[in-house]
Design a protein around this motif. Sequence first.
Motif, PDB file in Angstrom:
ATOM      1  N   LEU A   1     -10.239 -49.252  -5.725  1.00 42.39           N
ATOM      2  CA  LEU A   1     -11.528 -48.750  -5.971  1.00 42.39           C
ATOM      3  C   LEU A   1     -12.318 -49.616  -6.854  1.00 42.39           C
ATOM      4  O   LEU A   1     -13.344 -50.261  -6.807  1.00 42.39           O
ATOM      5  N   ARG A   2     -11.489 -49.981  -8.112  1.00 46.18           N
ATOM      6  CA  ARG A   2     -11.987 -50.510  -8.906  1.00 46.18           C
ATOM      7  C   ARG A   2     -11.940 -52.009  -8.872  1.00 46.18           C
ATOM      8  O   ARG A   2     -13.158 -52.950  -8.900  1.00 46.18           O
ATOM      9  N   THR A   3     -10.956 -52.443  -7.952  1.00 47.68           N
ATOM     10  CA  THR A   3     -11.025 -53.955  -7.472  1.00 47.68           C
ATOM     11  C   THR A   3     -12.419 -54.204  -6.432  1.00 47.68           C
ATOM     12  O   THR A   3     -13.206 -54.864  -6.718  1.00 47.68           O
TER      13      THR A   3
ATOM     14  N   VAL B   1     -14.327 -53.342 -19.137  1.00 48.06           N
ATOM     15  CA  VAL B   1     -13.826 -52.208 -18.654  1.00 48.06           C
ATOM     16  C   VAL B   1     -12.563 -51.995 -18.093  1.00 48.06           C
ATOM     17  O   VAL B   1     -11.512 -51.371 -18.366  1.00 48.06           O
ATOM     18  N   VAL B   2     -12.429 -52.883 -16.907  1.00 48.11           N
ATOM     19  CA  VAL B   2     -11.337 -53.032 -16.092  1.00 48.11           C
ATOM     20  C   VAL B   2     -10.054 -53.428 -16.875  1.00 48.11           C
ATOM     21  O   VAL B   2      -8.920 -53.037 -16.678  1.00 48.11           O
ATOM     22  N   ALA B   3     -10.481 -54.593 -17.720  1.00 48.46           N
ATOM     23  CA  ALA B   3      -9.475 -55.058 -18.609  1.00 48.46           C
ATOM     24  C   ALA B   3      -8.804 -54.163 -19.414  1.00 48.46           C
ATOM     25  O   ALA B   3      -7.540 -53.924 -19.411  1.00 48.46           O
TER      26      ALA B   3
ATOM     27  N   GLN C   1     -19.411 -56.708  -7.726  1.00 53.15           N
ATOM     28  CA  GLN C   1     -20.369 -57.097  -8.872  1.00 53.15           C
ATOM     29  C   GLN C   1     -20.351 -58.344  -9.157  1.00 53.15           C
ATOM     30  O   GLN C   1     -21.492 -59.157  -9.180  1.00 53.15           O
ATOM     31  N   VAL C   2     -19.360 -59.215  -8.890  1.00 51.18           N
ATOM     32  CA  VAL C   2     -19.226 -60.571  -8.940  1.00 51.18           C
ATOM     33  C   VAL C   2     -19.643 -61.211  -8.113  1.00 51.18           C
ATOM     34  O   VAL C   2     -20.544 -62.253  -8.330  1.00 51.18           O
TER      35      VAL C   2
ATOM     36  N   ARG D   1      -7.593 -62.822 -10.928  1.00 52.95           N
ATOM     37  CA  ARG D   1      -7.384 -62.438  -9.536  1.00 52.95           C
ATOM     38  C   ARG D   1      -8.367 -61.552  -8.880  1.00 52.95           C
ATOM     39  O   ARG D   1      -9.008 -61.889  -7.864  1.00 52.95           O
ATOM     40  N   LEU D   2      -8.959 -60.489  -9.684  1.00 46.35           N
ATOM     41  CA  LEU D   2     -10.216 -59.635  -9.283  1.00 46.35           C
ATOM     42  C   LEU D   2     -11.489 -60.424  -9.311  1.00 46.35           C
ATOM     43  O   LEU D   2     -11.988 -60.092  -8.259  1.00 46.35           O
ATOM     44  N   VAL D   3     -11.511 -61.370 -10.365  1.00 43.82           N
ATOM     45  CA  VAL D   3     -12.953 -62.052 -10.296  1.00 43.82           C
ATOM     46  C   VAL D   3     -12.845 -63.283  -9.285  1.00 43.82           C
ATOM     47  O   VAL D   3     -13.716 -63.297  -8.559  1.00 43.82           O
TER      48      VAL D   3
END
Length: 606
Positions: free
Chosen positions: A222-224, A501-503, A230-231, A537-539
């Motif tokens: 979900l965070r991903t 926040v994620v990091a 957002q990105v 990876r997420l970005v």
Amino acid sequence: MLHAGEFGVPTCTSDGYREWRGALERIRHPVVFTPGDGDWKDCSSSSEVDVDTRLYTLRNVRSAAIPAAVRAGMMQFGTLLSITVSLLLVAGCLTAGMLLLVRTEDRRDELAECLALGATRSRLAAGIAAEATILSVLGAVLAIPVSALLYHGVRGFGLPGGIDIELLELSFDFGAWFAIAGAALAITCTIAMLATVLGLAGHRSLRVQSSAVATPATHRGLRTALLAGQVAITLVLVAGAGLFARSLATALSLNAELESSHIVTADVSLRSLGYTSERAIRFFDELRDRLQTNGTIASVSIAQPEGGTFAERTIDGVPRQMPSFLRETAIDEAYFSTFGLPIVEGRGLTRADTAGAPLVVVVSESFGRLIAGDGSPLGHRITEGGGVVGAERPVAEVVGVVADVITDVNTTEPLAMYYPLAQRTRQPFATLVVRAAGDPRATMREVTAVLSEMDPRVTPAQMSTLYEQIGRQMSPQRFGMYVLGMLGGIALVLAVLATYVVAASMVVGRRREMSIRAALGARGTQLGAIVLRDTVRLVGIGLAAGIALALLGAKTIRGLLYQVEPLEPAVLASTASLILACALLVSLKPAVEAARLDLTRSLRDE
């Protein structure tokens, strides 16, 4: 459509006229008075004058003043702005959802205790939803000054078709505001409820869980998704602002070799001041002589615009259809040097080209190519329009070719014909062309002062530099750059915040894993690299989604760009690099914390 007779004024007496005008002023919507085949009759006297009311109609400006083509462009521009604001709204909701999800994860111990003490999951979910509501309301309050800044900032721009925003009746629509606020609140609460459900789903045991337990895979997914969304939105908004900026820069680079920021033009009309043709000639000659001795002016020229045509023009006895507008101007011998236009072939116009000399014309490079193709246009004979001294539609010989000067961004290959001013019938109006020796604003002030000295009634119209004329035509692009830049900047801040926040939560959630890695011999730099690698990876997932979103929106923005493709690789690459660089920058602090992980403390916590 309203007829004059509908106001009950069949005749135009002085009292009736005032009554009619008063009725017009009481109309709520603005109107324009349109005469028919007849002429307006003098109604200023007290004598009664009959008026045929069928000749005059009133049209609603809001429905008649804006052509259909312009309305289509404005609707396209409005669609783009609506999509932009909607994307920012979604980005804000995703940020709120991200914060609530992370907060739910951080409160696992507290939630487990509440469940152990008998609290129901629905009650806990309602509490988190209330927090989401408060967060949304606070965000709406903080958005008020930003909205006011945008509202006042956009009023000085223009829309497609030359429509000034400041002239439109902009009012605050409470219905639309409540609808948007309700949608934002609903989306935020939905994400909050989803985060709550997922957060509470893992608390099936009534015992208190350790904060060192790894984050569940569902939470990480979900965070991903939230961060990637957002990105993606940030990439679309910032890249859109970059495309508009690229369009504006491309347009302003036109005529770069002419020093367009120092070329000042102004329209001077003496027609309504009672000047005869002979008196107007003396006025403009004296004006040129005075300005030539002014220290702020390097060169001055007088030109007389004579319109142009889209119709056929006879060239060497053969009618030729014009592919675009053919502009015709009568100029003096200093015109080309004032503009800085080089003579490409042949000669320019000189003092010898008088009324009794053979009729000559100088053409632009683009018109020369139309006339002669790959050959030389010199010697070709073109049938002129009206206004020539002592002749009717004579034939002029092409004696020179001059470089193009672009005054319309939509016509990069302008067709132009330049006649000697002495061979034309002089009119009581002219365009003043001045090359500033220094600051063009000082030159404008000097021109206005000289005109005021010669005749206080004369006021120059549309005085500006050639650079500013091009810039005004790009007002919609400047508007888009301003709005998308502001909204894209806000989205970038939100995306960077979410990345941090994620990091940070990644370091906390994977502390046990990193402790084991450290116990097995992993160095601190390797642990920090894990955080940076996962951030990339997420970005990267978000950037890929943003490119796909840009592909979907390319059609919407294409018609508003100038000589720039919607998927310009340089703009997309630079925007993606900016977002990735910002994400890595804010991830350095969590990465350093992971690298400095205290193994002893972590094991003691376990």
